[in-house]
Enzyme design. Structure first.
Site, PDB file in Angstrom:
ATOM      1  N   SER A  61       0.831  -1.211   0.000  1.00  0.00           N
ATOM      2  CA  SER A  61       0.000   0.000   0.000  1.00  0.00           C
ATOM      3  C   SER A  61       0.857   1.249   0.000  1.00  0.00           C
ATOM      4  O   SER A  61       1.716   1.408   0.862  1.00  0.00           O
ATOM      5  CB  SER A  61      -0.886   0.057   1.253  1.00  0.00           C
ATOM      6  OG  SER A  61      -1.781  -1.000   1.268  1.00  0.00           O
ATOM      7  N   HIS A  79      -3.716   0.807  -4.557  1.00  0.00           N
ATOM      8  CA  HIS A  79      -3.136  -0.316  -5.298  1.00  0.00           C
ATOM      9  C   HIS A  79      -3.581  -0.211  -6.760  1.00  0.00           C
ATOM     10  O   HIS A  79      -4.773  -0.220  -7.039  1.00  0.00           O
ATOM     11  CB  HIS A  79      -3.637  -1.655  -4.731  1.00  0.00           C
ATOM     12  CG  HIS A  79      -3.064  -2.016  -3.403  1.00  0.00           C
ATOM     13  ND1 HIS A  79      -1.945  -2.792  -3.274  1.00  0.00           N
ATOM     14  CD2 HIS A  79      -3.453  -1.720  -2.148  1.00  0.00           C
ATOM     15  CE1 HIS A  79      -1.675  -2.950  -1.981  1.00  0.00           C
ATOM     16  NE2 HIS A  79      -2.575  -2.315  -1.281  1.00  0.00           N
ATOM     17  N   HIS A 118      -5.550  -9.373  -1.129  1.00  0.00           N
ATOM     18  CA  HIS A 118      -5.620  -9.547   0.325  1.00  0.00           C
ATOM     19  C   HIS A 118      -6.796 -10.436   0.703  1.00  0.00           C
ATOM     20  O   HIS A 118      -7.814 -10.466   0.008  1.00  0.00           O
ATOM     21  CB  HIS A 118      -5.829  -8.189   1.017  1.00  0.00           C
ATOM     22  CG  HIS A 118      -4.813  -7.149   0.685  1.00  0.00           C
ATOM     23  ND1 HIS A 118      -4.892  -6.381  -0.448  1.00  0.00           N
ATOM     24  CD2 HIS A 118      -3.687  -6.761   1.332  1.00  0.00           C
ATOM     25  CE1 HIS A 118      -3.854  -5.547  -0.486  1.00  0.00           C
ATOM     26  NE2 HIS A 118      -3.106  -5.771   0.582  1.00  0.00           N
ATOM     27  N   TYR A 158      -8.843  -9.786   3.025  1.00  0.00           N
ATOM     28  CA  TYR A 158     -10.024  -8.968   3.360  1.00  0.00           C
ATOM     29  C   TYR A 158     -10.832  -8.552   2.140  1.00  0.00           C
ATOM     30  O   TYR A 158     -11.962  -8.074   2.261  1.00  0.00           O
ATOM     31  CB  TYR A 158      -9.630  -7.742   4.201  1.00  0.00           C
ATOM     32  CG  TYR A 158      -8.701  -6.772   3.518  1.00  0.00           C
ATOM     33  CD1 TYR A 158      -9.156  -5.909   2.522  1.00  0.00           C
ATOM     34  CD2 TYR A 158      -7.358  -6.715   3.869  1.00  0.00           C
ATOM     35  CE1 TYR A 158      -8.301  -5.022   1.896  1.00  0.00           C
ATOM     36  CE2 TYR A 158      -6.496  -5.829   3.266  1.00  0.00           C
ATOM     37  CZ  TYR A 158      -6.976  -4.992   2.274  1.00  0.00           C
ATOM     38  OH  TYR A 158      -6.113  -4.127   1.658  1.00  0.00           O
ATOM     39  N   GLU A 159     -10.250  -8.713   0.941  1.00  0.00           N
ATOM     40  CA  GLU A 159     -11.028  -8.425  -0.264  1.00  0.00           C
ATOM     41  C   GLU A 159     -12.007  -9.557  -0.567  1.00  0.00           C
ATOM     42  O   GLU A 159     -12.852  -9.434  -1.449  1.00  0.00           O
ATOM     43  CB  GLU A 159     -10.087  -8.210  -1.459  1.00  0.00           C
ATOM     44  CG  GLU A 159      -9.263  -6.944  -1.323  1.00  0.00           C
ATOM     45  CD  GLU A 159      -8.174  -6.861  -2.384  1.00  0.00           C
ATOM     46  OE1 GLU A 159      -8.463  -6.361  -3.475  1.00  0.00           O
ATOM     47  OE2 GLU A 159      -7.043  -7.310  -2.106  1.00  0.00           O
ATOM     48  N   ALA A 217       2.840  -2.129   4.133  1.00  0.00           N
ATOM     49  CA  ALA A 217       2.668  -1.099   5.159  1.00  0.00           C
ATOM     50  C   ALA A 217       2.149  -1.819   6.389  1.00  0.00           C
ATOM     51  O   ALA A 217       1.299  -2.699   6.278  1.00  0.00           O
ATOM     52  CB  ALA A 217       1.656  -0.061   4.693  1.00  0.00           C
ATOM     53  N   MET A 252      -1.741  -7.041   6.986  1.00  0.00           N
ATOM     54  CA  MET A 252      -2.775  -7.892   6.380  1.00  0.00           C
ATOM     55  C   MET A 252      -2.285  -8.582   5.102  1.00  0.00           C
ATOM     56  O   MET A 252      -3.096  -8.952   4.256  1.00  0.00           O
ATOM     57  CB  MET A 252      -4.017  -7.044   6.064  1.00  0.00           C
ATOM     58  CG  MET A 252      -4.556  -6.255   7.259  1.00  0.00           C
ATOM     59  SD  MET A 252      -5.852  -5.127   6.791  1.00  0.00           S
ATOM     60  CE  MET A 252      -6.054  -4.168   8.309  1.00  0.00           C
ATOM     61  N   SER A 253      -0.976  -8.738   4.965  1.00  0.00           N
ATOM     62  CA  SER A 253      -0.474  -9.292   3.692  1.00  0.00           C
ATOM     63  C   SER A 253       0.832 -10.049   3.876  1.00  0.00           C
ATOM     64  O   SER A 253       1.194 -10.435   4.990  1.00  0.00           O
ATOM     65  CB  SER A 253      -0.253  -8.140   2.700  1.00  0.00           C
ATOM     66  OG  SER A 253       0.845  -7.335   3.102  1.00  0.00           O
ATOM     67  N   ASN A 283       2.134   3.532  11.059  1.00  0.00           N
ATOM     68  CA  ASN A 283       1.422   4.027  12.246  1.00  0.00           C
ATOM     69  C   ASN A 283       1.779   3.136  13.422  1.00  0.00           C
ATOM     70  O   ASN A 283       2.223   2.008  13.229  1.00  0.00           O
ATOM     71  CB  ASN A 283      -0.097   4.007  12.023  1.00  0.00           C
ATOM     72  CG  ASN A 283      -0.590   2.646  11.597  1.00  0.00           C
ATOM     73  OD1 ASN A 283      -0.367   2.226  10.456  1.00  0.00           O
ATOM     74  ND2 ASN A 283      -1.210   1.948  12.502  1.00  0.00           N
ATOM     75  N   HIS A 286      -6.541   4.246   6.957  1.00  0.00           N
ATOM     76  CA  HIS A 286      -5.840   3.933   5.703  1.00  0.00           C
ATOM     77  C   HIS A 286      -5.160   5.164   5.100  1.00  0.00           C
ATOM     78  O   HIS A 286      -4.114   5.059   4.479  1.00  0.00           O
ATOM     79  CB  HIS A 286      -6.833   3.316   4.715  1.00  0.00           C
ATOM     80  CG  HIS A 286      -6.190   2.732   3.489  1.00  0.00           C
ATOM     81  ND1 HIS A 286      -5.207   1.756   3.562  1.00  0.00           N
ATOM     82  CD2 HIS A 286      -6.378   2.970   2.168  1.00  0.00           C
ATOM     83  CE1 HIS A 286      -4.820   1.436   2.331  1.00  0.00           C
ATOM     84  NE2 HIS A 286      -5.514   2.154   1.465  1.00  0.00           N
TER      85      HIS A 286
HETATM   86 CL1  6GU Z   1      -2.224  -0.846  12.682  1.00  0.00          CL
HETATM   87  N1  6GU Z   1      -2.875  -3.008  11.442  1.00  0.00           N
HETATM   88  C1  6GU Z   1      -2.971  -3.782  10.392  1.00  0.00           C
HETATM   89  N2  6GU Z   1      -3.575  -4.970  10.553  1.00  0.00           N
HETATM   90  N3  6GU Z   1      -2.524  -3.458   9.175  1.00  0.00           N
HETATM   91  C2  6GU Z   1      -1.929  -2.279   9.047  1.00  0.00           C
HETATM   92  C3  6GU Z   1      -1.786  -1.421  10.095  1.00  0.00           C
HETATM   93  C4  6GU Z   1      -2.299  -1.818  11.322  1.00  0.00           C
HETATM   94  N4  6GU Z   1      -1.143  -0.319   9.656  1.00  0.00           N
HETATM   95  C5  6GU Z   1      -0.897  -0.499   8.355  1.00  0.00           C
HETATM   96  N5  6GU Z   1      -1.370  -1.691   7.982  1.00  0.00           N
END
Ligand code: 6GU
Length: 287
Positions: A35, A66, A88, A90-91, A118, A221-222, A245, A259
């Site tokens: 991302s 993306h 992903h 989640y998609e 990310a 998530m990847s 973050n 995001h």
């Molecule tokens: Cl805080 N969590 C998750 N699951 N994915 C992220 C994230 C956090 N920050 C960027 N991608």
């Protein structure tokens, strides 16, 4: 059981052969842009690019940030193929669709993949903007039976029970550290364990605390699914996380994961991340 998600060896071969017929580039390195990190693909010279929707058998990506293109080209003279946008859980994709590109990479002749993502920082020593070299992973969906290798095994790709204690190539981790030092990135170059979750909701505070106790330094998530399938078929894997973050672990915190922040920090560090990866590519040895 019948085949997992409809991608046989022959399906993968058909896709790889289709791609090989459209370009003379024979990539030894494959890169997956996370991302906000799609700029990596834009660095390629002599590009031959395909929208995912035009590639036979390829899934399409739906997330903002993306692009959804497979880009062939050269990076400082080295032939590469780059996924600008990935798939992903989640998609809603079946997990074998998410990892299909790794098998296509293999059949294109790719020997090394560089996976980027990310991620949220769990390690309290990490700062937003840090680049974390992945030394290992925690595969939470795998614990629940959602592993991309579940289902019948095709020995043409790899063994039934692949080793994962050497998932992330140690030489490549060292190379990244060396290159990072040379480029003056030592202050924000870290290493750690990445934990993958299904998403799309971000973690609760209790979940973040749990993951910290389990030894995770970053959460996302990847990447892990791709790493498993790449290792299964004998591709060397290097992976890094851009910490976009700090995951929230404190009930008094006012911070909220979102995001937009992920994409914004991606832009901030994009240039350095691109330089790190491109310099690594020029130094990776291939057969
Ligand atoms: Cl805080 N969590 C998750 N699951 N994915 C992220 C994230 C956090 N920050 C960027 N991608």
């Amino acid at each position: 059981p019948e085949s997992n998600s409809g991608y046989s060896y022959e399906d993968c071969k058909a896709t790889a052969d289709w791609l090989l017929a459209q370009t003379d580039i024979r990539p030894a390195v494959g890169v997956v842009c996370g991302s906000g990190l799609g700029g990596l693909a834009d660095m390629l010279k002599d590009q031959v690019a395909f929208n995912y929707k035009d590639i036979p058998n390829f899934p399409q990506s739906t997330v903002h940030g993306h692009a959804g293109r497979l880009v062939f080209g050269t990076l400082k003279g080295r032939p590469c193929v780059c996924m600008q946008g990935r798939f992903h859980l989640y998609e809603g994709y079946p997990i074998q669709k998410i990892t299909l590109p790794m098998r296509i990479f293999k059949l294109l002749g790719v020997e090394t993949v560089i996976l980027t993502n990310a991620a949220g920082g769990l390690n309290q020593d990490f700062k937003v903007g840090d680049i974390m070299i992945m030394k290992d992973h925690l595969n939470m969906p795998g614990f629940a039976g959602n592993n991309p290798l579940a289902g019948p095994n095709d020995e043409r790709f790899g063994v039934r029970f692949p080793c994962m204690s050497d998932a992330y190539d140690r030489e490549l981790q060292q190379l990244a550290m060396d290159v990072g030092q040379e480029l003056g990135y030592a202050d924000f170059l870290k290493e750690g364990v990445y934990c993958v979750l299904g998403g799309p909701s971000f973690e609760t505070i209790a979940e973040c605390r749990m993951l910290q106790k389990l030894g995770a330094d970053a959460v996302g998530m990847s990447t892990v699914h791709e790493a498993i399938v790449a290792r299964h078929c004998g591709i060397r894997v290097f992976a890094l996380s851009l910490i976009t973050n700090q995951a929230v672990t404190d009930y008094d915190s006012e911070e909220k994961a979102n995001h937009e922040e992920v994409l914004q920090i991606g832009k901030l560090r994009a240039e350095q991340l691109e330089r790190l990866v491109s310099t690594m590519v020029t130094r990776i040895e291939h057969n």
